[in-house]
Every structure is written in structure tokens, then in C-alpha cells.
Scaffold this motif. Sequence first.
Motif, mmCIF file in Angstrom:
data_model
loop_
_atom_site.group_PDB
_atom_site.id
_atom_site.type_symbol
_atom_site.label_atom_id
_atom_site.label_comp_id
_atom_site.label_asym_id
_atom_site.label_seq_id
_atom_site.Cartn_x
_atom_site.Cartn_y
_atom_site.Cartn_z
ATOM 1 N N LYS A 49 34.320 37.113 39.483
ATOM 2 C CA LYS A 49 34.525 36.592 40.825
ATOM 3 C C LYS A 49 35.807 35.768 40.908
ATOM 4 O O LYS A 49 36.541 35.820 41.910
ATOM 5 C CB LYS A 49 33.324 35.741 41.258
ATOM 6 N N GLU A 51 38.460 36.160 39.109
ATOM 7 C CA GLU A 51 39.582 37.100 39.068
ATOM 8 C C GLU A 51 39.768 37.778 40.432
ATOM 9 O O GLU A 51 40.901 37.929 40.917
ATOM 10 C CB GLU A 51 39.330 38.151 37.981
ATOM 11 N N THR A 52 38.640 38.149 41.031
ATOM 12 C CA THR A 52 38.731 38.743 42.365
ATOM 13 C C THR A 52 39.294 37.751 43.373
ATOM 14 O O THR A 52 40.103 38.097 44.242
ATOM 15 C CB THR A 52 37.346 39.220 42.824
ATOM 16 N N GLN A 55 42.992 37.527 43.012
ATOM 17 C CA GLN A 55 43.638 38.695 43.619
ATOM 18 C C GLN A 55 43.679 38.574 45.145
ATOM 19 O O GLN A 55 44.708 38.864 45.776
ATOM 20 C CB GLN A 55 42.896 39.968 43.206
ATOM 21 N N LYS A 56 42.557 38.131 45.731
ATOM 22 C CA LYS A 56 42.510 37.984 47.180
ATOM 23 C C LYS A 56 43.483 36.905 47.657
ATOM 24 O O LYS A 56 44.132 37.046 48.711
ATOM 25 C CB LYS A 56 41.093 37.656 47.640
#
Length: 277
Positions: A49, A51-52, A55-56
Motif C-alpha cells: 500500500k 508503494e502504491t 506511485q499515486k
Amino acid sequence: MTRVNLLPPEIKEKVAKPRLAPWIVLMGLVTVVIIAGLYFLFHAQKSGKEETLKQKQAELEELKKQTKPMERFEAQQRELKALQALYQQANAGRVAWAQMLNDLAMYVPEGLATASNPRAPTIWLTSLTIDAQPLEAMAGGAPVGQQAAGGTPIQIRGYATPAWLCIQTWLPRASDFKAKGFLDAYPYYYYFRGHPKVAEFFVRLQNMEEWSNLWITESTQTTISETRMVTTTDAQGVTQVQEETFSDWAIQFTITGQWNPEKAIWQAEATSATTGG
């Protein structure tokens, strides 16, 4: 009734006191394993999460860079709307005379050649009478539908080239009389006798949003006399400029109209424009 336990004492002691410690240890180990598994599972999910999320956040920063021109455009649009509102407010109640006269000039049909004058205009105006008092009264707060009682605040007088004098009118159709005969070409007779340029000018004037109730009150064929300066050179090479009078056929017309105050008077738009910092 008497009960007798025939088991040996050592077995009897074991049966009386069961050994629960191994089970407790086993259950503790299982619990620790489950907790550890759940911890590693949640930690792995948290890492994914995070890492996501990174990215977001990177995508969001990139989108912010891309939307900065749009934000500047929206700010400029807000400023433009504010200036337009200010412009409308400043010009409310005024009459756009320059725009009105420019539109009138644009609606005059193009010039055509005649048999006697290759540069004769199709329509030429001799007078333009505009009574602005009713319009100014309405701009000052009078009722919108008010007009001058029994008057014609707009009157246009001028001349038009007759259709039968126009080379562009009869030259393409001259062969029809010979090829088809007079009876087949007879409908053109009405076109030659009509006043097509006056009608064309009248139709174009319908685009004048500031005017309404336009009428052709006069359209008759007449002879007009005009003067022009002619330069001549005699045999001795002397150049003289003389005034010459010539006559030509024309259609004399008069067009009248009324004001359309909803379009003739600038109205302030009831819009609120906000500017952003």
C-alpha cells in the motif's frame, strides 16, 4: 454399594492429575505462529500500500504540473468574464451607432455594371434619417415597447439599378430568347420589369437586429440626371476639364422601419464574475 479401585497407586495418580502443560505450550506456539503470520502478512500489505501510495503521489504531482496551464487559463477566463461584466455595465443603456452604421454598409449589395456605366453601383443611398429621441427615451428608463406615435424613426432613401439595365442580368439570358423562343423565355420578362436589387437590399436589412417592422413604402422607376467631370484633349494637346450632365434609369425606393430596443440598446448582463488569486 461399595466401590473398589483396583488400579495401582502410580497409575491412579496419573489418571487423577492429567498432564495439560504440553497442550498449553502447543497452543501458545500455535498462537505465536498465527500472530507472526498475521504480522508479516499485514506488513507485506502495508508495504504494498505504501508503494502504491508513493506511485499515486508521483502521478498526482505529474498531473499538477500538467494542470498548471489549465489553472492559468481558468484564471484568465475569470478575469475576462470580470472585464466583460465591467464592459457591459459601463455600456449599459448606450446605442452602438458605429456598429449599426457599419452593418448597414455591409448589407448594401455589391456593385454591378450597366449598359451606360460599367462601374455603376447596385444600390446607392441618398439619405438616411434616424430619429434617436424615442431610443434615447427608452434608454433613459421609458417602457421598452414605446415608439414615436405615428412616426417613422428610421427612413432610408436611395436608388437601385434596374434589372433590365444590368449587363449581368440580361447578357446570360439573351441566348434564351433565340434558342427557346419568346414564350419559353417570357418569365424573364417579369424579372426584367421587377426590382430585384431593392428586394435583395430589403431582405439583407432584415439582419439588422436593431431595427424591426421594415417596409418598402416606395419603389418606382425614374430617370435621374447626374454631372461628372470629363477630361478632354484637343488636337493642339491642350487638356480641358469640363462638367458633363448625363441621365440614366434608376429605381427610386424608400424603406422605413422602427426601433428594436432590446437589440439597439445595450443591456447589462446579470452575471457575477469572480476572480481567483
